[in-house]
Design an enzyme around this catalytic site. Structure first.
Site, mmCIF file in Angstrom:
data_model
loop_
_atom_site.group_PDB
_atom_site.id
_atom_site.type_symbol
_atom_site.label_atom_id
_atom_site.label_comp_id
_atom_site.label_asym_id
_atom_site.label_seq_id
_atom_site.Cartn_x
_atom_site.Cartn_y
_atom_site.Cartn_z
ATOM 1 N N LYS A 55 -25.233 -38.436 -22.589
ATOM 2 C CA LYS A 55 -24.160 -39.091 -23.358
ATOM 3 C C LYS A 55 -22.848 -39.066 -22.562
ATOM 4 O O LYS A 55 -22.124 -40.065 -22.508
ATOM 5 C CB LYS A 55 -24.009 -38.415 -24.733
ATOM 6 C CG LYS A 55 -25.207 -38.694 -25.629
ATOM 7 C CD LYS A 55 -25.232 -37.886 -26.922
ATOM 8 C CE LYS A 55 -26.539 -38.182 -27.670
ATOM 9 N NZ LYS A 55 -26.664 -37.554 -28.987
ATOM 10 N N GLN A 99 -24.324 -32.414 -31.511
ATOM 11 C CA GLN A 99 -25.733 -32.587 -31.171
ATOM 12 C C GLN A 99 -26.633 -31.826 -32.152
ATOM 13 O O GLN A 99 -26.402 -30.657 -32.440
ATOM 14 C CB GLN A 99 -25.980 -32.118 -29.721
ATOM 15 C CG GLN A 99 -27.375 -32.392 -29.189
ATOM 16 C CD GLN A 99 -27.717 -33.873 -29.085
ATOM 17 O OE1 GLN A 99 -26.842 -34.718 -28.898
ATOM 18 N NE2 GLN A 99 -28.979 -34.210 -29.223
ATOM 19 N N ASP A 122 -21.204 -41.201 -34.468
ATOM 20 C CA ASP A 122 -22.647 -40.952 -34.440
ATOM 21 C C ASP A 122 -23.264 -41.244 -35.816
ATOM 22 O O ASP A 122 -24.479 -41.187 -35.969
ATOM 23 C CB ASP A 122 -22.868 -39.480 -34.043
ATOM 24 C CG ASP A 122 -24.259 -39.184 -33.531
ATOM 25 O OD1 ASP A 122 -24.869 -40.076 -32.906
ATOM 26 O OD2 ASP A 122 -24.733 -38.051 -33.737
HETATM 27 N N1 LIG Z 1 -26.203 -35.802 -33.243
HETATM 28 C C1 LIG Z 1 -27.375 -36.314 -32.853
HETATM 29 N N2 LIG Z 1 -28.373 -35.509 -32.498
HETATM 30 C C2 LIG Z 1 -29.560 -36.048 -32.124
HETATM 31 C C3 LIG Z 1 -29.738 -37.451 -32.065
HETATM 32 C C4 LIG Z 1 -28.662 -38.276 -32.445
HETATM 33 O O1 LIG Z 1 -28.741 -39.524 -32.450
HETATM 34 N N3 LIG Z 1 -27.485 -37.673 -32.829
HETATM 35 N N4 LIG Z 1 -30.926 -37.987 -31.582
HETATM 36 C C5 LIG Z 1 -31.950 -37.140 -30.986
HETATM 37 C C6 LIG Z 1 -31.926 -36.974 -29.508
HETATM 38 N N5 LIG Z 1 -31.227 -37.983 -28.718
HETATM 39 C C7 LIG Z 1 -29.896 -38.026 -28.778
HETATM 40 O O2 LIG Z 1 -29.217 -37.118 -29.129
HETATM 41 C C8 LIG Z 1 -31.912 -38.798 -27.766
HETATM 42 C C9 LIG Z 1 -33.260 -38.673 -27.532
HETATM 43 C C10 LIG Z 1 -33.884 -39.441 -26.534
HETATM 44 C C11 LIG Z 1 -33.148 -40.325 -25.777
HETATM 45 C C12 LIG Z 1 -33.732 -41.131 -24.659
HETATM 46 O O3 LIG Z 1 -33.051 -41.946 -24.082
HETATM 47 N N6 LIG Z 1 -34.993 -40.914 -24.318
HETATM 48 C C13 LIG Z 1 -35.567 -41.624 -23.202
HETATM 49 C C14 LIG Z 1 -36.528 -40.712 -22.486
HETATM 50 C C15 LIG Z 1 -35.938 -39.383 -22.137
HETATM 51 C C16 LIG Z 1 -35.822 -39.119 -20.688
HETATM 52 O O4 LIG Z 1 -35.926 -40.024 -19.880
HETATM 53 O O5 LIG Z 1 -35.636 -37.930 -20.396
HETATM 54 C C17 LIG Z 1 -36.298 -42.857 -23.695
HETATM 55 O O6 LIG Z 1 -36.757 -42.874 -24.851
HETATM 56 O O7 LIG Z 1 -36.384 -43.790 -22.916
HETATM 57 C C18 LIG Z 1 -31.814 -40.452 -26.021
HETATM 58 C C19 LIG Z 1 -31.203 -39.706 -27.003
HETATM 59 C C20 LIG Z 1 -31.896 -35.735 -31.571
HETATM 60 N N7 LIG Z 1 -30.590 -35.251 -31.752
#
Ligand SMILES: Nc1nc2c(c(=O)[nH]1)N[C@@H](CN(C=O)c1ccc(C(=O)N[C@@H](CCC(=O)O)C(=O)O)cc1)CN2
Length: 281
Positions: A55, A99, A122
């Site tokens: 982020k 987070q 968020d």
């Molecule tokens: N306050 C928050 N906490 C969490 C959220 C959120 O939206 N707000 N979401 C999830 C985790 N998350 C962001 O925080 C998140 C998870 C996965 C990805 C992502 O881009 N994944 C990639 C693959 C991962 C990699 O390459 O290592 C993908 O799907 O292509 C982004 C954000 C829980 N907590």
């Protein structure tokens, strides 16, 4: 016929170049100020640390700043509330990201709800959720809002469709269902106590997997021609839905990785820029 790929990675990259231009314009208008997203990481969960880092990096790619707050795993609810209060009062901070998950002794809901509505980029507060569900102005919860942006971009029709959301978490399943309802889908929410899940999944024109269990939703439950959105990400690069067997059966699907995940981060950044524009622009 093979399914359309709803490519979140490329949509996020495309949006970042638009955001870069908007932030640049804002800098010129405000005498060099940029939107700032405060990120709060509590504890030492490695996956959470990675997401928060991603982020911060996304902020920098669009020319924004981030303010990284790291708190130990022994943090109390009171300590975290005090930090959120401080960030709420800081006029240089335009968005606050706490987070999820936080350590078990912390009252996560109380801390989410302490975030000022105008900084809730968020979309995690009850107030923001309620406003969104009532069709009022509010930042949407990042993952479901990212999914809605992706469906809109790829021209997926929602009105009148039967959307089935598997999962009812506060920052994914519940807001997802409300957003689809706002767009006039007929929505079914399924959860761990739903009876005959395969039969309900089989009715979905739009299926959202938001259950948090690897490949829990089986390809043979899914209706031919459905739009399949997988909001899960698990070790080994699989989501909540058995996607590999769906590339021919679905009409469109979000890949894992490269689908919903990049749009989650992109939506947080998008909404932070919007918040920056409201106070600096
Ligand atoms: N306050 C928050 N906490 C969490 C959220 C959120 O939206 N707000 N979401 C999830 C985790 N998350 C962001 O925080 C998140 C998870 C996965 C990805 C992502 O881009 N994944 C990639 C693959 C991962 C990699 O390459 O290592 C993908 O799907 O292509 C982004 C954000 C829980 N907590």
């Amino acid at each position: 016929m093979s399914a359309q790929v709803l490519d979140g990675k490329s949509l996020a990259a495309q949006t970042e170049s638009e955001l870069l231009a908007r932030v640049e314009k804002l800098k010129q208008k405000s005498g060099g100020k940029t939107p700032i997203l405060a990120t709060i990481l509590v504890g030492d969960d490695p996956a959470s640390a990675t997401y928060v880092k991603m982020k911060g990096n996304a902020c920098r790619r669009v020319g924004m700043d981030s303010l990284a707050v790291e708190m130990p795993s022994s943090t109390t609810t009171e300590e975290l509330l005090a930090k959120i209060d401080e960030l709420n009062s800081n006029p240089d901070v335009h968005g606050i990201l706490l987070q999820h998950p936080v350590p078990p002794q912390v009252d996560e809901r109380a801390c989410f709800d302490a975030i000022a509505l105008e900084k809730d980029v968020d979309g995690v507060t009850c107030l923001g959720f309620g406003r969104m569900a009532m069709g009022e102005d509010a930042y949407g919860c990042a993952t479901p809002q990212g999914i809605m942006r992706m469906l809109d971009h790829y021209g997926v029709e929602i009105e009148g469709k039967h959307a089935v959301v598997v999962g009812r978490s506060p920052i994914l399943g519940k807001p997802m269902a409300m957003m689809l309802l706002q767009k006039n889908a007929t929505v079914t929410i399924c959860h761990s106590r739903t009876r005959d899940l395969p039969a309900l999944v089989a009715q979905a024109d739009i299926l959202v997997g938001a259950v948090g269990k690897p490949e829990f939703i089986k390809a043979d439950w899914v209706k031919e021609g459905a739009v399949v959105v997988d909001a899960g990400y698990h070790p080994g690069g699989v989501g909540d839905i058995e996607l590999s067997a769906l590339t021919e059966k679905a009409s469109a699907y979000t890949p894992v990785p490269g689908g919903v995940g990049p749009m989650t981060i992109n939506t947080l950044i998008y909404q932070s820029v919007e918040s920056g524009e409201k106070s600096l622009g």
